[in-house]
Design an enzyme around this catalytic site. Sequence first.
Site, PDB file in Angstrom:
ATOM      1  CE1 TYR A  63      10.280 -51.585  -5.153  1.00  0.00           C
ATOM      2  CE2 TYR A  63      10.665 -52.654  -7.406  1.00  0.00           C
ATOM      3  CZ  TYR A  63      11.148 -51.592  -6.412  1.00  0.00           C
ATOM      4  OH  TYR A  63      11.933 -50.680  -6.628  1.00  0.00           O
ATOM      5  CB  SER A 209      10.573 -41.483  -9.673  1.00  0.00           C
ATOM      6  OG  SER A 209      10.130 -42.489  -8.595  1.00  0.00           O
ATOM      7  NE  ARG A 213       8.105 -40.828  -5.899  1.00  0.00           N
ATOM      8  CZ  ARG A 213       8.831 -41.929  -5.532  1.00  0.00           C
ATOM      9  NH1 ARG A 213       8.347 -42.989  -5.915  1.00  0.00           N
ATOM     10  NH2 ARG A 213      10.292 -41.902  -4.998  1.00  0.00           N
ATOM     11  N   GLY A 214       4.230 -40.124 -11.875  1.00  0.00           N
ATOM     12  CA  GLY A 214       3.047 -39.880 -12.573  1.00  0.00           C
ATOM     13  C   GLY A 214       2.725 -38.764 -12.447  1.00  0.00           C
ATOM     14  CG  PHE A 216       6.599 -34.385 -15.079  1.00  0.00           C
ATOM     15  CD1 PHE A 216       6.256 -33.130 -15.143  1.00  0.00           C
ATOM     16  CD2 PHE A 216       7.628 -34.636 -14.323  1.00  0.00           C
ATOM     17  CE1 PHE A 216       6.927 -32.304 -14.486  1.00  0.00           C
ATOM     18  CE2 PHE A 216       8.377 -33.866 -13.899  1.00  0.00           C
ATOM     19  CZ  PHE A 216       8.062 -32.501 -13.618  1.00  0.00           C
ATOM     20  CB  SER A 217       1.365 -39.268 -16.671  1.00  0.00           C
ATOM     21  OG  SER A 217       2.363 -39.723 -16.534  1.00  0.00           O
TER      22      SER A 217
END
Length: 345
Positions: A63, A209, A213-214, A216-217
């Site tokens: 990362y 996840s 990766r967002g 479900f936001s």
Amino acid sequence: MEAGRVRRIKLGSQGLEVSAQGLGCMGMSAAFYGLPKPEEDMIALIHHAVHSGITFLDTSDVYGPFTNEILLGKALKGGVREKVELATKFGVSYADGKRETRGDPAYVRAACEASLKRLQLDCIDLYYQHRIDTRLPIEVTIGELKKLVEEGKIKYIGMSEASASTIRRAHAVHPITAVQLEWSLWSRDVEEEIIPTCRELGIGIVAYSPLARGFFSSGIKAVEKITNNQLLKLIPRFHPENLEHNKTIFERVNEMATRKGCTPSQLALAWVHHQGNDVCPIPGTTKIENFNQNIEALSVKLTPEEMVELESFASEDVVKGDRYSSEIATWETSETPPLSSWKAA
């Protein structure tokens, strides 16, 4: 949610105990989801998480690369280290701009030493093999990790994106404490063989996840907000021809969340929490308000009927597109040669 209200779970069978929800730190300083965020803001977020009772922190040497571990090293100063369970990973390198997966003993040891230095630690709580090096027997890699445990440089061994047979072979060399895998409402391929294998062997499950990766936001809006996104370009289900179809999944989850008085991300996270007390999701975020929202998922209760309803929204025949493109290594491509072939060489 106050720190004392975040339940603790046992991860694996070797003694590791973590907060029931973790914090994925990748997006704080890696460019996979856009530009890195201000260091002081991310340190403040990490401190807020620990104060709130979310003490299981997840990073990796890739990362950045390297910058996320450096960030965590700074954040853990001043007595914070004693309050957290820190997980990092090795195995994916970008030498000369080329991605390579390595698990040879010399690399394992060098990677661990480098991570310890960046994290400013003497010992890593949970050390994952990020991806499996399929060029050599898994026993060779785990054998070196076992030595690092015996030397006190790591406490527990983990694996990520490993097949059931690879997990079994690794576990026979040294107990595996946790397997990290992608598990969410719309990524459920691990349920057939990998999850049962982990449970049979007493291995904890860490779900990365868990919010897709967002997705479900806030559905397509979450994807559209992310600029310079290197990772989503490699995920077929986020390609335009599939995303238009998949947005109906979010709409159904959102409608159910409205009925329950929670957010769609809380509902999706709650679904993961209801898989069992051996499962720890590690949603990532770079915003304190999103973190606060995620932690409240621990309070969302789902009935068996609601679980079935949720799962019907994102069944395998409903989701369009694979979770990764073919060039990304996953558990489906993690088989390694037999140990006998290595000895013969």
